[in-house]
Design a protein around this motif. Sequence first.
Motif, PDB file in Angstrom:
ATOM      1  N   ASP A 100     -34.422  48.812 -42.875  1.00 17.21           N
ATOM      2  CA  ASP A 100     -34.070  48.830 -44.293  1.00 17.21           C
ATOM      3  C   ASP A 100     -34.098  47.425 -44.892  1.00 17.21           C
ATOM      4  O   ASP A 100     -33.384  46.526 -44.441  1.00 17.21           O
ATOM      5  N   THR A 103     -33.491  51.073 -49.095  1.00 20.75           N
ATOM      6  CA  THR A 103     -32.493  51.389 -48.081  1.00 20.75           C
ATOM      7  C   THR A 103     -32.660  52.853 -47.716  1.00 20.75           C
ATOM      8  O   THR A 103     -32.138  53.747 -48.379  1.00 20.75           O
ATOM      9  N   MET A 145     -31.510  54.746 -45.448  1.00 22.40           N
ATOM     10  CA  MET A 145     -30.318  55.546 -45.136  1.00 22.40           C
ATOM     11  C   MET A 145     -29.783  56.222 -46.387  1.00 22.40           C
ATOM     12  O   MET A 145     -29.403  57.396 -46.363  1.00 22.40           O
ATOM     13  N   ASN A 182     -20.884  51.182 -42.084  1.00 23.89           N
ATOM     14  CA  ASN A 182     -21.888  51.963 -41.363  1.00 23.89           C
ATOM     15  C   ASN A 182     -21.235  53.191 -40.735  1.00 23.89           C
ATOM     16  O   ASN A 182     -21.771  54.298 -40.807  1.00 23.89           O
ATOM     17  N   TYR A 224     -20.481  55.710 -43.406  1.00 30.49           N
ATOM     18  CA  TYR A 224     -21.665  56.416 -43.890  1.00 30.49           C
ATOM     19  C   TYR A 224     -21.841  57.739 -43.158  1.00 30.49           C
ATOM     20  O   TYR A 224     -22.152  58.768 -43.765  1.00 30.49           O
ATOM     21  N   SER A 231     -32.325  48.934 -35.787  1.00 35.22           N
ATOM     22  CA  SER A 231     -31.720  49.307 -37.066  1.00 35.22           C
ATOM     23  C   SER A 231     -30.326  49.898 -36.913  1.00 35.22           C
ATOM     24  O   SER A 231     -30.029  50.570 -35.927  1.00 35.22           O
ATOM     25  N   SER A 258     -29.461  52.175 -38.865  1.00 33.38           N
ATOM     26  CA  SER A 258     -29.676  53.571 -39.227  1.00 33.38           C
ATOM     27  C   SER A 258     -29.683  54.428 -37.966  1.00 33.38           C
ATOM     28  O   SER A 258     -29.451  53.934 -36.871  1.00 33.38           O
ATOM     29  N   CYS A 292     -33.368  59.615 -39.183  1.00 39.66           N
ATOM     30  CA  CYS A 292     -33.978  58.931 -40.324  1.00 39.66           C
ATOM     31  C   CYS A 292     -35.131  58.029 -39.896  1.00 39.66           C
ATOM     32  O   CYS A 292     -36.117  57.874 -40.618  1.00 39.66           O
ATOM     33  N   CYS A 352     -31.180  51.950 -32.249  1.00 41.88           N
ATOM     34  CA  CYS A 352     -30.489  52.325 -33.479  1.00 41.88           C
ATOM     35  C   CYS A 352     -29.073  52.796 -33.199  1.00 41.88           C
ATOM     36  O   CYS A 352     -28.661  52.942 -32.048  1.00 41.88           O
TER      37      CYS A 352
END
Length: 231
Positions: free
Chosen positions: A16, A23, A25, A64, A67, A119, A121, A125, A140
Motif C-alpha cells: 500500500d 491503500t 486495505m 492495524n 482494522y 505488507s 495487509s 487482499c 503479511c
Amino acid sequence: MRQTARRRSAAFFDVDGTLTNVTSMFRFLEYRLAAEGHPPSVYRDERQRLSAMTAAGVPRTETNRAYFASYAGAGVQAVDRLAEDWFQAELRSGGFFNEHVTAALHEHRRRGDLIAMVSGSFRACLAPIARHLDVAVVLCSEPEVEGGRYTGRLDTPLIGTAKAEALHELTALRALDLDASASYGDHVSDLPMLRLTGRAVVVGDDPVMREHAGRNGWAVWPHTPTNLLRT
C-alpha cells in the motif's frame, strides 16, 4: 575444498502506497462492506474510527489490529472471492499500480532476484495482487481464523520491526544476501525493512521518509499520478 554456495539477492516490496497508488486495505474494505449489503455510512464510520485512532497517536500496529475487527464472523472463502472481484474491478478502473515500482519489480525478476511482497495487509487482499505480478512470496499479517471464519483478532501485525524479523526469517530459509538485495517502502513503519538491505528506495513524498533517504543515500521515487487516490 568445499565451495560455499552463492547466496541469492532479493527485492522486498511494501504494497500500500508503494506497489500500489492506493491503500488497498481500505479500498477492499469499502468494496466488501458494499457487497455484503451495508450502506455507505458503515464504511465511513469504520474509516473515521480508524482515522481517529491514528490522529490520537495510537501506534500503527494497534490500528492495524483494529482494522481486522470488522472481519469478525466473515467466511474466509467468501472474503477471498470478494477480494478477487474487487481486484479485477480496480484493474478495470486503472491507476492502481505505481508504474515506477512495478517496472522495478519486473527488472528484479529478470535479473533472477527473489521477489517478495511485505505488507501489513492480509493474504486475501494481497493474493490477487501477487498473482497478477507473479510474486510467489507474500509476507503479511495473518488474522486469526476459527472454523473457516475470521475471529476479528490479529496477533502480530506485519508492521515496523515485524517486517525486519520476517526478512531475517526468509533470509535464513532461502539463503539470501541482504547486502545485495533491495527494498521499497513509503512509510516510517517500513524503515526497519529498508535499513536491512544494501539498496533502499523511498516511494512518495513523506517528509520524514525523504529526510531518512537523504541521510542514508537512498533513492526517492514519486507516486504515479492518478485520479483514484480516494483512500
